[in-house]
Design a protein around this motif. Structure first.
Motif, PDB file in Angstrom:
ATOM      1  N   VAL A  70      29.477  60.428  20.206  1.00  0.00           N
ATOM      2  CA  VAL A  70      29.913  61.536  21.057  1.00  0.00           C
ATOM      3  C   VAL A  70      31.354  61.930  20.763  1.00  0.00           C
ATOM      4  CG1 VAL A  70      30.366  62.232  23.445  1.00  0.00           C
ATOM      5  CG2 VAL A  70      28.269  60.986  22.876  1.00  0.00           C
ATOM      6  N   THR A  71      32.223  60.917  20.615  1.00  0.00           N
ATOM      7  CA  THR A  71      33.668  61.200  20.493  1.00  0.00           C
ATOM      8  C   THR A  71      34.158  61.193  19.050  1.00  0.00           C
ATOM      9  OG1 THR A  71      34.298  58.861  20.678  1.00  0.00           O
ATOM     10  CG2 THR A  71      34.013  60.095  22.732  1.00  0.00           C
ATOM     11  N   GLY A  72      33.473  60.419  18.201  1.00  0.00           N
ATOM     12  CA  GLY A  72      33.947  60.279  16.826  1.00  0.00           C
ATOM     13  C   GLY A  72      35.200  59.448  16.702  1.00  0.00           C
ATOM     14  N   GLU A  73      35.588  58.741  17.776  1.00  0.00           N
ATOM     15  CA  GLU A  73      36.829  57.966  17.758  1.00  0.00           C
ATOM     16  C   GLU A  73      36.691  56.716  16.890  1.00  0.00           C
ATOM     17  OE1 GLU A  73      37.749  57.091  21.790  1.00  0.00           O
ATOM     18  OE2 GLU A  73      38.306  59.167  22.299  1.00  0.00           O
ATOM     19  N   GLU A  74      37.712  56.461  16.105  1.00  0.00           N
ATOM     20  CA  GLU A  74      37.711  55.294  15.234  1.00  0.00           C
ATOM     21  C   GLU A  74      37.676  53.994  16.035  1.00  0.00           C
ATOM     22  OE1 GLU A  74      38.011  53.144  11.547  1.00  0.00           O
ATOM     23  OE2 GLU A  74      37.311  55.129  12.170  1.00  0.00           O
ATOM     24  N   GLU A  75      38.296  53.980  17.205  1.00  0.00           N
ATOM     25  CA  GLU A  75      38.308  52.782  18.035  1.00  0.00           C
ATOM     26  C   GLU A  75      36.887  52.365  18.407  1.00  0.00           C
ATOM     27  OE1 GLU A  75      40.040  51.237  22.376  1.00  0.00           O
ATOM     28  OE2 GLU A  75      40.424  53.278  21.679  1.00  0.00           O
ATOM     29  N   GLN A  76      36.048  53.352  18.750  1.00  0.00           N
ATOM     30  CA  GLN A  76      34.667  53.047  19.112  1.00  0.00           C
ATOM     31  C   GLN A  76      33.883  52.516  17.919  1.00  0.00           C
ATOM     32  OE1 GLN A  76      33.600  52.960  22.162  1.00  0.00           O
ATOM     33  NE2 GLN A  76      35.515  53.774  22.982  1.00  0.00           N
ATOM     34  N   ARG A  77      34.162  53.051  16.747  1.00  0.00           N
ATOM     35  CA  ARG A  77      33.480  52.556  15.544  1.00  0.00           C
ATOM     36  C   ARG A  77      33.851  51.103  15.281  1.00  0.00           C
ATOM     37  NH1 ARG A  77      34.087  51.564  10.382  1.00  0.00           N
ATOM     38  NH2 ARG A  77      36.313  52.046  10.435  1.00  0.00           N
ATOM     39  N   LEU A  78      35.124  50.763  15.476  1.00  0.00           N
ATOM     40  CA  LEU A  78      35.567  49.384  15.273  1.00  0.00           C
ATOM     41  C   LEU A  78      34.944  48.448  16.310  1.00  0.00           C
ATOM     42  CD1 LEU A  78      39.347  49.993  14.428  1.00  0.00           C
ATOM     43  CD2 LEU A  78      37.501  49.408  12.845  1.00  0.00           C
ATOM     44  N   LEU A  79      34.867  48.910  17.567  1.00  0.00           N
ATOM     45  CA  LEU A  79      34.234  48.100  18.612  1.00  0.00           C
ATOM     46  C   LEU A  79      32.761  47.860  18.295  1.00  0.00           C
ATOM     47  CD1 LEU A  79      35.783  49.650  21.859  1.00  0.00           C
ATOM     48  CD2 LEU A  79      36.234  47.376  20.904  1.00  0.00           C
ATOM     49  N   MET A  80      32.113  48.872  17.765  1.00  0.00           N
ATOM     50  CA  MET A  80      30.713  48.773  17.389  1.00  0.00           C
ATOM     51  C   MET A  80      30.513  47.704  16.313  1.00  0.00           C
ATOM     52  SD  MET A  80      28.669  51.880  15.577  1.00  0.00           S
ATOM     53  CE  MET A  80      29.770  51.825  14.151  1.00  0.00           C
ATOM     54  N   GLU A  81      31.340  47.732  15.285  1.00  0.00           N
ATOM     55  CA  GLU A  81      31.225  46.756  14.199  1.00  0.00           C
ATOM     56  C   GLU A  81      31.579  45.350  14.677  1.00  0.00           C
ATOM     57  OE1 GLU A  81      33.731  48.280  11.147  1.00  0.00           O
ATOM     58  OE2 GLU A  81      32.337  49.890  10.563  1.00  0.00           O
ATOM     59  N   GLN A  82      32.591  45.252  15.542  1.00  0.00           N
ATOM     60  CA  GLN A  82      32.983  43.948  16.082  1.00  0.00           C
ATOM     61  C   GLN A  82      31.853  43.349  16.911  1.00  0.00           C
ATOM     62  OE1 GLN A  82      36.572  44.140  18.417  1.00  0.00           O
ATOM     63  NE2 GLN A  82      36.327  42.083  19.220  1.00  0.00           N
ATOM     64  N   ALA A  83      31.199  44.155  17.725  1.00  0.00           N
ATOM     65  CA  ALA A  83      30.100  43.659  18.555  1.00  0.00           C
ATOM     66  C   ALA A  83      28.926  43.199  17.693  1.00  0.00           C
ATOM     67  CB  ALA A  83      29.653  44.738  19.534  1.00  0.00           C
ATOM     68  N   ALA A  84      28.640  43.912  16.625  1.00  0.00           N
ATOM     69  CA  ALA A  84      27.538  43.522  15.728  1.00  0.00           C
ATOM     70  C   ALA A  84      27.826  42.169  15.083  1.00  0.00           C
ATOM     71  CB  ALA A  84      27.339  44.591  14.659  1.00  0.00           C
ATOM     72  N   ARG A  85      29.061  41.976  14.624  1.00  0.00           N
ATOM     73  CA  ARG A  85      29.428  40.683  14.027  1.00  0.00           C
ATOM     74  C   ARG A  85      29.354  39.567  15.061  1.00  0.00           C
ATOM     75  NH1 ARG A  85      33.410  43.944  11.533  1.00  0.00           N
ATOM     76  NH2 ARG A  85      34.958  43.261  13.064  1.00  0.00           N
ATOM     77  N   ALA A  86      29.788  39.860  16.294  1.00  0.00           N
ATOM     78  CA  ALA A  86      29.773  38.847  17.347  1.00  0.00           C
ATOM     79  C   ALA A  86      28.342  38.445  17.701  1.00  0.00           C
ATOM     80  CB  ALA A  86      30.498  39.373  18.583  1.00  0.00           C
ATOM     81  N   ALA A  87      27.405  39.383  17.691  1.00  0.00           N
ATOM     82  CA  ALA A  87      26.002  39.066  17.985  1.00  0.00           C
ATOM     83  C   ALA A  87      25.445  38.104  16.943  1.00  0.00           C
ATOM     84  CB  ALA A  87      25.170  40.348  18.023  1.00  0.00           C
ATOM     85  N   LEU A  88      25.724  38.370  15.665  1.00  0.00           N
ATOM     86  CA  LEU A  88      25.243  37.487  14.599  1.00  0.00           C
ATOM     87  C   LEU A  88      25.937  36.127  14.656  1.00  0.00           C
ATOM     88  CD1 LEU A  88      25.046  40.064  11.662  1.00  0.00           C
ATOM     89  CD2 LEU A  88      23.146  39.100  12.982  1.00  0.00           C
ATOM     90  N   ALA A  89      27.224  36.114  15.028  1.00  0.00           N
ATOM     91  CA  ALA A  89      27.947  34.838  15.151  1.00  0.00           C
ATOM     92  C   ALA A  89      27.363  33.989  16.279  1.00  0.00           C
ATOM     93  CB  ALA A  89      29.436  35.107  15.385  1.00  0.00           C
ATOM     94  N   SER A  90      27.026  34.615  17.408  1.00  0.00           N
ATOM     95  CA  SER A  90      26.417  33.880  18.527  1.00  0.00           C
ATOM     96  C   SER A  90      25.056  33.324  18.120  1.00  0.00           C
ATOM     97  CB  SER A  90      26.270  34.794  19.747  1.00  0.00           C
ATOM     98  OG  SER A  90      27.540  35.159  20.252  1.00  0.00           O
ATOM     99  N   LEU A  91      24.304  34.103  17.367  1.00  0.00           N
ATOM    100  CA  LEU A  91      23.002  33.648  16.882  1.00  0.00           C
ATOM    101  C   LEU A  91      23.156  32.417  15.989  1.00  0.00           C
ATOM    102  CD1 LEU A  91      19.945  34.389  16.791  1.00  0.00           C
ATOM    103  CD2 LEU A  91      20.461  35.717  14.752  1.00  0.00           C
TER     104      LEU A  91
END
Length: 217
Positions: A70-91
């Motif tokens: 929706v916003t195209g903000e770089e901060e949101q893209r970074l949060l998205m990638e960080q959350a994906a890595r964290a999900a795999l790390a928890s797994l």
């Protein structure tokens, strides 16, 4: 146990030394068992936390990706990638922590490909459009597949956590038993000491008086 202590206390200083040695041995064993049970409780709590984090991080990834679309903000893209890595790390953490648990490993073998499919599906959502154009809609087939994956992931994570809850209940019972066992060793010795020597009772009363005085101060 009390009868044995009575006989030993009548026998004199040597018997008293034997009582002390016996108490040390019993207490040391109880303490070691208590420490082991405490470690297992902490281990199980960590498994529960990381298992829950798998779903939480996937939800965070989806929310950040929608915000980025929706916003195209770089901060949101970074949060998205960080959350994906964290999900795999928890797994990966849950897999390592439950390496000696075949049933949990079997669930993880089902869960891991679903998590990866969910992240790949999320990446198929359209990228943000240049402003001021609105974000392109998410294809219906992607939405339906996302719902299916989320439901299957939730069911498997809930099964993982339920298994750990059962283990935690058992471990808490054992932990309580070890605490009671340690307390029984100490209480039994103290009761016999109080019965045999009034000076012990006087020393105990004096110690309690000092504690109350400190508390009032």
């Amino acid at each position: 146990m009390n009868r044995m202590l009575n006989h030993l206390l009548r026998a004199g200083p040597v018997a008293a030394a034997l009582i002390a040695l016996l108490l040390v041995l019993l207490t040391n064993r109880a303490v070691l068992e208590l420490m082991a049970a405490s470690r297992w409780v902490a281990h199980t709590m960590k498994v529960r936390e990381d298992a829950g984090n798998i779903r939480r991080r996937l939800l965070e990834e989806g929310a950040a990706r929608n915000a980025w679309r929706v916003t195209g903000e770089e901060e949101q893209r970074l949060l998205m990638e960080q959350a994906a890595r964290a999900a795999l790390a928890s797994l990966a953490s849950v897999r390592a922590l439950t390496a000696d648990h075949p049933a949990q490993q079997a669930r993880l073998n089902q869960l891991e490909p679903l998590v990866r499919q969910r992240l790949e599906l999320s990446a198929r959502r359209p990228a943000p459009s240049p402003p001021p154009r609105p974000a392109p809609p998410i294809p219906r087939e992607v939405q339906l597949e996302g719902i299916r994956l989320n439901n299957e992931i939730r069911a498997l994570v809930n099964a993982l956590v339920a298994e750990e809850d059962a283990l935690l209940a058992t471990q808490n019972i054992l932990l309580a038993a070890h605490v009671v066992g340690l307390g029984t060793c100490l209480v039994g010795f103290v009761v016999e000491a109080l019965r045999r020597d009034r000076r012990v009772a006087e020393a105990l009363i004096a110690a309690l008086d000092r504690r109350r005085a400190i508390g009032r101060g």
